[in-house]
Motif scaffolding. Structure first.
Motif, mmCIF file in Angstrom:
data_model
loop_
_atom_site.group_PDB
_atom_site.id
_atom_site.type_symbol
_atom_site.label_atom_id
_atom_site.label_comp_id
_atom_site.label_asym_id
_atom_site.label_seq_id
_atom_site.Cartn_x
_atom_site.Cartn_y
_atom_site.Cartn_z
ATOM 1 N N PRO A 374 37.429 33.516 49.646
ATOM 2 C CA PRO A 374 36.088 33.464 49.057
ATOM 3 C C PRO A 374 36.135 32.882 47.647
ATOM 4 O O PRO A 374 36.993 33.222 46.846
ATOM 5 C CB PRO A 374 35.648 34.936 49.045
ATOM 6 C CG PRO A 374 36.924 35.712 49.093
ATOM 7 C CD PRO A 374 37.877 34.891 49.897
ATOM 8 N N ARG A 375 35.168 31.997 47.368
ATOM 9 C CA ARG A 375 35.159 31.311 46.095
ATOM 10 C C ARG A 375 33.843 31.548 45.365
ATOM 11 O O ARG A 375 32.792 31.711 45.980
ATOM 12 C CB ARG A 375 35.382 29.809 46.297
ATOM 13 C CG ARG A 375 36.736 29.471 46.879
ATOM 14 C CD ARG A 375 36.979 27.962 46.883
ATOM 15 N NE ARG A 375 36.047 27.257 47.760
ATOM 16 C CZ ARG A 375 36.027 25.924 47.902
ATOM 17 N NH1 ARG A 375 36.885 25.189 47.216
ATOM 18 N NH2 ARG A 375 35.166 25.343 48.710
ATOM 19 N N VAL A 402 38.582 31.647 42.874
ATOM 20 C CA VAL A 402 38.741 32.636 43.937
ATOM 21 C C VAL A 402 38.109 33.960 43.509
ATOM 22 O O VAL A 402 38.300 34.428 42.380
ATOM 23 C CB VAL A 402 40.229 32.826 44.283
ATOM 24 C CG1 VAL A 402 40.408 33.959 45.290
ATOM 25 C CG2 VAL A 402 40.804 31.539 44.854
ATOM 26 N N ASP A 403 37.348 34.546 44.413
ATOM 27 C CA ASP A 403 36.764 35.861 44.184
ATOM 28 C C ASP A 403 37.855 36.905 44.439
ATOM 29 O O ASP A 403 38.060 37.355 45.575
ATOM 30 C CB ASP A 403 35.568 36.074 45.106
ATOM 31 C CG ASP A 403 34.798 37.338 44.774
ATOM 32 O OD1 ASP A 403 35.304 38.142 43.971
ATOM 33 O OD2 ASP A 403 33.700 37.532 45.329
ATOM 34 N N ALA A 404 38.561 37.286 43.366
ATOM 35 C CA ALA A 404 39.711 38.171 43.518
ATOM 36 C C ALA A 404 39.311 39.542 44.041
ATOM 37 O O ALA A 404 40.065 40.175 44.790
ATOM 38 C CB ALA A 404 40.440 38.306 42.185
ATOM 39 N N ARG A 421 50.577 34.338 41.051
ATOM 40 C CA ARG A 421 51.404 33.154 40.864
ATOM 41 C C ARG A 421 51.028 32.034 41.842
ATOM 42 O O ARG A 421 51.184 30.853 41.523
ATOM 43 C CB ARG A 421 52.889 33.505 41.035
ATOM 44 C CG ARG A 421 53.838 32.380 40.660
ATOM 45 C CD ARG A 421 55.249 32.664 41.148
ATOM 46 N NE ARG A 421 55.872 33.753 40.431
ATOM 47 C CZ ARG A 421 56.553 33.595 39.288
ATOM 48 N NH1 ARG A 421 56.688 32.402 38.747
ATOM 49 N NH2 ARG A 421 57.110 34.633 38.707
ATOM 50 N N GLY A 422 50.536 32.404 43.005
ATOM 51 C CA GLY A 422 50.240 31.422 44.040
ATOM 52 C C GLY A 422 48.891 30.759 43.842
ATOM 53 O O GLY A 422 48.268 30.806 42.767
ATOM 54 N N ARG A 423 48.372 30.188 44.928
ATOM 55 C CA ARG A 423 47.166 29.381 44.834
ATOM 56 C C ARG A 423 45.915 30.197 44.518
ATOM 57 O O ARG A 423 44.926 29.657 44.022
ATOM 58 C CB ARG A 423 46.958 28.630 46.151
ATOM 59 C CG ARG A 423 46.773 29.524 47.375
ATOM 60 C CD ARG A 423 46.789 28.712 48.661
ATOM 61 N NE ARG A 423 46.624 29.538 49.841
ATOM 62 C CZ ARG A 423 45.449 29.783 50.407
ATOM 63 N NH1 ARG A 423 44.346 29.279 49.875
ATOM 64 N NH2 ARG A 423 45.364 30.524 51.496
ATOM 65 N N TYR A 424 45.945 31.504 44.777
ATOM 66 C CA TYR A 424 44.785 32.318 44.472
ATOM 67 C C TYR A 424 44.603 32.553 42.966
ATOM 68 O O TYR A 424 43.537 33.000 42.540
ATOM 69 C CB TYR A 424 44.891 33.679 45.167
ATOM 70 C CG TYR A 424 44.859 33.595 46.668
ATOM 71 C CD1 TYR A 424 44.002 32.713 47.319
ATOM 72 C CD2 TYR A 424 45.676 34.406 47.448
ATOM 73 C CE1 TYR A 424 43.972 32.632 48.701
ATOM 74 C CE2 TYR A 424 45.643 34.342 48.834
ATOM 75 C CZ TYR A 424 44.793 33.439 49.448
ATOM 76 O OH TYR A 424 44.755 33.370 50.808
ATOM 77 N N LEU A 470 39.773 30.161 33.363
ATOM 78 C CA LEU A 470 38.652 30.248 34.290
ATOM 79 C C LEU A 470 37.414 30.824 33.609
ATOM 80 O O LEU A 470 37.508 31.529 32.595
ATOM 81 C CB LEU A 470 39.049 31.110 35.483
ATOM 82 C CG LEU A 470 40.308 30.625 36.231
ATOM 83 C CD1 LEU A 470 40.740 31.642 37.260
ATOM 84 C CD2 LEU A 470 40.060 29.271 36.873
ATOM 85 N N PRO A 471 36.236 30.547 34.184
ATOM 86 C CA PRO A 471 34.993 30.996 33.536
ATOM 87 C C PRO A 471 34.591 32.420 33.859
ATOM 88 O O PRO A 471 33.744 32.991 33.179
ATOM 89 C CB PRO A 471 33.962 30.004 34.081
ATOM 90 C CG PRO A 471 34.487 29.661 35.434
ATOM 91 C CD PRO A 471 35.984 29.666 35.320
ATOM 92 N N ARG A 472 35.180 32.991 34.906
ATOM 93 C CA ARG A 472 34.807 34.347 35.320
ATOM 94 C C ARG A 472 36.001 35.279 35.156
ATOM 95 O O ARG A 472 37.122 34.811 34.962
ATOM 96 C CB ARG A 472 34.325 34.341 36.770
ATOM 97 C CG ARG A 472 33.107 33.454 37.015
ATOM 98 C CD ARG A 472 32.805 33.369 38.498
ATOM 99 N NE ARG A 472 31.724 32.441 38.783
ATOM 100 C CZ ARG A 472 30.441 32.772 38.892
ATOM 101 N NH1 ARG A 472 30.098 34.043 38.728
ATOM 102 N NH2 ARG A 472 29.522 31.869 39.157
ATOM 103 N N PRO A 473 35.787 36.601 35.216
ATOM 104 C CA PRO A 473 36.905 37.532 35.057
ATOM 105 C C PRO A 473 38.063 37.185 35.969
ATOM 106 O O PRO A 473 37.882 36.925 37.167
ATOM 107 C CB PRO A 473 36.292 38.887 35.408
ATOM 108 C CG PRO A 473 34.844 38.735 35.064
ATOM 109 C CD PRO A 473 34.501 37.309 35.368
ATOM 110 N N ALA A 474 39.272 37.170 35.404
ATOM 111 C CA ALA A 474 40.467 36.761 36.144
ATOM 112 C C ALA A 474 41.627 37.666 35.775
ATOM 113 O O ALA A 474 41.728 38.151 34.640
ATOM 114 C CB ALA A 474 40.817 35.304 35.842
#
Length: 874
Positions: A374-375, A402-404, A421-424, A470-474
């Motif tokens: 989910p993005r 990505v919506d973590a 570390r990966g693509r997420y 990123l623009p959102r919480p990460a």
């Protein structure tokens, strides 16, 4: 050493390790983060300043509470505690060292609690010291606005600190005297020892001084946004509440003096009567008398009321940068000419279709395959030069993340390494979408010069082009040594030593940093989302959500920074994201490179010295606007939150500069005015030639107070020098409101619904100036499958006067309007519409008491009714 003492020492040691170690870990992580940004010296300076003031506050509080507890200790003869030995119950005196230790412990605990509560005192002190004079000077108390914005907050915090210390000490001392028998109630009479009475009298005198100080501050708080008129000073505030506050300050000061004199000449009835008088005077002066005066005032035409409204209007325009608003009368015609139709096509072609329809554009970018990953999309629209010699046009750049939160709830859950570390862990491929108004799905641009490097798939898959910030919480992310180009140092804090890994893991609450999933060569990125990054770096300002911008072949996050306050003198409050404010200045622009994390803050072109001084108070030297890269400057737009606040203030103040406090209203009453918040103000973004050359403008509509007719358009844009400019187009002719136009444009949606009304969604109605007419535009969205397919642009409905058109693009809509394909002007409809508009104008004029306008609307109603009866006489 006895077991009891050993247990106490062990408990203290555990607490020190837990809290002290946590503080050490957080401080180390924060310093390492600042060092990675090249601001290590600034962090040390801020940390040293905070520790100095916290140490000073702790020392003062410890002395204050220590002296009070020590005086109680000196008044104690002995404390007897019962003790049981076998079957015998005996009393044993508590040793004096134990009592001293208890007194010192109470003082230290209260001092520590006070220091933690007021730990941000250093920021208020720095702001107080750095404030520079700021015009204008308010005429009531003779203070400039910088006093209210920068100095009054420290005075209020200091008063709160003094009040807390005085009340805590009084409660503590009274309680200890009750426990030790120095204060008892016997036969409904209070009996005190001499020491206890003297001690309590001193504390009461100190409390009375604090109360007097508070009443004196009330006068400044009334002028600085504390009045009855929504924050602005009213006549009752000026005539009653201000003198009452000064009188109450004198009464409280007299109470303090008499309480102090009672140390030598103690008269309990006199003292009780004086404090009762202070309580009654406070009740009368603060509540009862102003309420009665507000209820009995003779009206709003008092000379004081008119004078205060003039001041309030003047200061409100300064507080929201409304001084240099360009006012223009727009005598919009009701029937378009050929040149007006061409101008209408150009205006609609520059309209961003998804403006005012949140979520539709982002949903159109979501693919069915995104359910596994989910993005969340973040999009920003700006003007881009598409090629040499070509005109700039609006382009929307969107970046997925990505919506973590949803990902961690999925089954199977991704591993820790995949998330960090990966693509997420990284942002997705940036896309560029044509923002012009045409039907169909979003049109991705195959060539946009600045995006050739970072937006191409091959470029983003290379390590140097990875979107790390990123623009959102990460969550935190790890960068390996192989993820940097030759000669480049990747961002992040190097793990290296075991103790660094322990401290970072403790501070970030991430134990895997100490395990086998990481190595000493890895770098950790944390606080990498732009909102958190800016909040920690520049805590003196409030920043808008970041938007993606491409400049000089780099993807950059741009965020507008604001100074806001609720203490601007004589100005009513508005709502800003739930907060009450009466001052808003779009002073800063912050940029964060999406790949390297390089962060900069700039002063806007129109920022004043006060904004620079506020930044300097936090050891930040904001870069001048001219130092911003030219390509980046071209991507900036009018600050949206400032525009919304200005619209709200214009709607409240109206176009009358002196007497009318509520002559206009917002067009979108169900959302913006109902919520009373700037986040609900809807505006259109369009490229318009309002000042010669075409450039992006934010446009919104205002109506009369009754919401019956359109009265003005507010438009904001940045001039070529980057200075925000606001234009007010006053509509003198009768035109419907956007809500009324929406009822007529609803017929367009019904024609394309194809049997399922859920398959069509209507955007808001935007009003745009075009030539000598006003064009009402509503973008329509449709979908083939309401559940599984996103909405796409179906077309646009346009309304000019009595003509209605619809087409898949602006040219088609205006052509339909010109041909009369969807003309709704049935026999008598034009006269009926004119009659309705005239009656609405009459009703609005009656509500505001404008009888001249009422007479004009009455004449218009008579003419409309005669026009309607003419066919019947034939």
């Amino acid at each position: 050493m006895k077991r009891g003492r050993l247990g106490i020492l062990a408990a203290v040691a555990v607490l020190v390790v837990l809290f002290g170690g946590r503080w050490l870990a957080l401080t180390f992580a924060e310093h390492a983060w600042f060092v990675d940004l090249g601001q290590g010296e600034r962090h040390l300076a801020l940390l040293a300043r905070a520790l100095r003031w916290q140490a000073a506050l702790f020392a003062v509080a410890a002395v204050w509470f220590g002296v009070n507890s020590w005086l109680v200790y000196r008044s104690i003869g002995s404390v007897q505690l019962p003790r049981r030995v076998g079957d015998l119950e005996i009393t044993q005196a508590v040793p004096r060292p134990v009592l001293r230790a208890i007194a010192v412990g109470i003082a230290l605990v209260l001092a520590a609690a006070t220091t933690i509560t007021f730990r941000d005192l250093d920021q208020f002190v720095a702001l107080y010291r750095a404030a520079v004079p700021l015009d204008p000077t308010e005429p009531v108390l003779g203070k400039d606005t910088a006093f209210y914005l920068a100095r009054l907050p420290l005075l209020e915090l200091s008063h709160l600190l003094a009040a807390v210390c005085a009340v805590l000490a009084l409660v503590l001392v009274a309680g200890l005297y009750v426990l030790t028998g120095n204060l008892v109630l016997h036969n409904r009479q209070m009996q005190l020892t001499v020491r206890a009475r003297s001690h309590l009298l001193v504390l009461l005198a100190a409390l009375a001084l604090v109360v007097a100080w508070g009443f004196r501050l009330d006068a400044f708080q009334l002028v600085g946004g504390g009045g009855h008129e929504g924050g602005a000073l009213s006549a009752v505030d000026r005539v009653v509440r201000l003198p009452a506050s000064n009188a109450l300050a004198v009464v409280a000061l007299l109470t303090a003096v008499v309480t102090g004199v009672s140390l030598r000449w103690y008269r309990a009835p006199v003292l009780v009567g004086l404090w009762a008088t202070l309580a009654v005077a406070t009740l009368l002066g603060r509540l009862l008398v102003p309420a009665l005066a507000e209820a009995w005032r003779t009206g709003s035409d008092m000379p004081v009321s008119r004078e205060l409204r003039e001041y309030s209007d003047q200061f409100a325009r300064v507080a929201f940068d409304l001084v240099d608003v360009r006012r223009t009368d727009y005598a919009a015609a009701t029937e378009p000419r050929a040149s007006d139709l061409r101008a209408a096509v150009q205006a609609l072609e520059g309209l961003v279709p998804w403006a005012g329809a949140p979520g539709l554009f982002e949903a159109s970018l979501t693919l069915p395959a995104d359910t596994a990953s989910p993005r969340l999309w973040t999009a920003g629209t700006a003007a881009y030069q598409m090629g040499p010699g070509l005109a700039a046009r609006l382009v929307t750049v969107a970046v997925p993340q990505v919506d973590a939160l949803r990902l961690t709830r999925s089954v199977p859950r991704p591993s820790w390494s995949q998330l960090h570390r990966g693509r997420y862990a990284w942002g997705g491929e940036a896309v560029a979408v044509d923002a012009s108004l045409r039907a169909g799905a979003p049109r991705f641009l195959s060539r946009l010069e600045p995006l050739d490097t970072n937006a191409s798939r091959s470029g983003l898959e290379r390590a140097p082009g990875r979107i790390r910030f990123l623009p959102r919480p990460a969550e935190l992310a790890l960068v390996g040594p192989d993820e940097a180009a030759v000669g480049e140092t990747p961002p992040g804090i190097l793990l290296r030593h075991w103790w660094r890994r322990v401290l970072l893991a403790w501070a970030l609450q991430s134990p895997p940093l100490m395990g086998r999933r990481t190595s000493v060569a890895d770098r950790v990125l944390f606080w990498r989302d732009v909102p958190t990054r800016l909040a920690k770096l520049y805590r003196f300002a409030v920043f808008e959500p970041p938007l993606p911008v491409v400049a000089n072949e780099r993807l950059v996050w741009v965020s507008d920074g604001y100074l806001l306050s609720e203490r601007f003198p004589l100005v009513p409050h508005i709502r800003w994201k739930g907060e009450r404010i009466n001052y808003l200045s779009a002073a800063y622009v912050a940029t964060v490179d999406a790949v390297t994390g390089e962060t900069r803050i700039y002063l806007r072109a129109a920022a004043n010295r006060f904004a620079g001084a506020v930044a300097a108070a936090e050891h930040v030297i904001a870069l001048p606007y001219d130092s911003m890269p030219v390509e980046l400057r071209r991507r900036l737009s009018y600050p949206p939150a400032l525009f919304a606040a200005q619209v709200l203030m214009l709607a409240r103040r109206g176009d009358n500069d002196s007497t009318t406090s509520r002559s206009w209203g917002l067009a979108d009453r169900d959302t913006a005015e109902g919520a009373g918040d700037v986040i609900a103000v809807r505006s259109a973004m369009a490229v318009l030639p309002l000042d010669g050359g075409a450039r992006p403008w934010l446009v919104t509509a205002l109506t009369d107070a009754g919401g019956n007719r359109l009265t003005a358009l507010v438009a904001g844009s940045l001039d070529p020098d980057g200075v925000p400019g606001l234009r007010l187009l006053r509509v003198r002719s009768l035109h419907p409101t956007p809500a009324a136009a929406a009822t007529r444009l609803a017929a367009v949606a019904a024609t394309i619904a194809r049997g399922d009304p859920r398959a069509v969604r209507r955007g808001p109605v935007h009003v745009l100036p075009a030539g000598e007419v006003l064009v009402y535009a509503q973008v329509l969205f449709e979908t083939d499958d309401v559940v599984n397919q996103p909405f796409r642009v179906a077309g646009v409905g346009a309304l000019i006067g009595s003509r209605l058109g619809y087409g898949p693009d602006p040219a088609g809509a205006i052509a339909s309007l010109e041909r009369g394909t969807l003309v709704v002007d049935q026999p008598g409809a034009r006269a009926l519409e004119a009659a309705r508009a005239a009656f609405a104008a009459m009703d609005s004029a009656r509500q505001r008491g404008d009888w001249v306008a009422f007479g004009q609307a009455w004449d218009a109603l008579r003419r409309a009714l005669l026009l309607e009866r003419a066919p019947q006489r034939q």
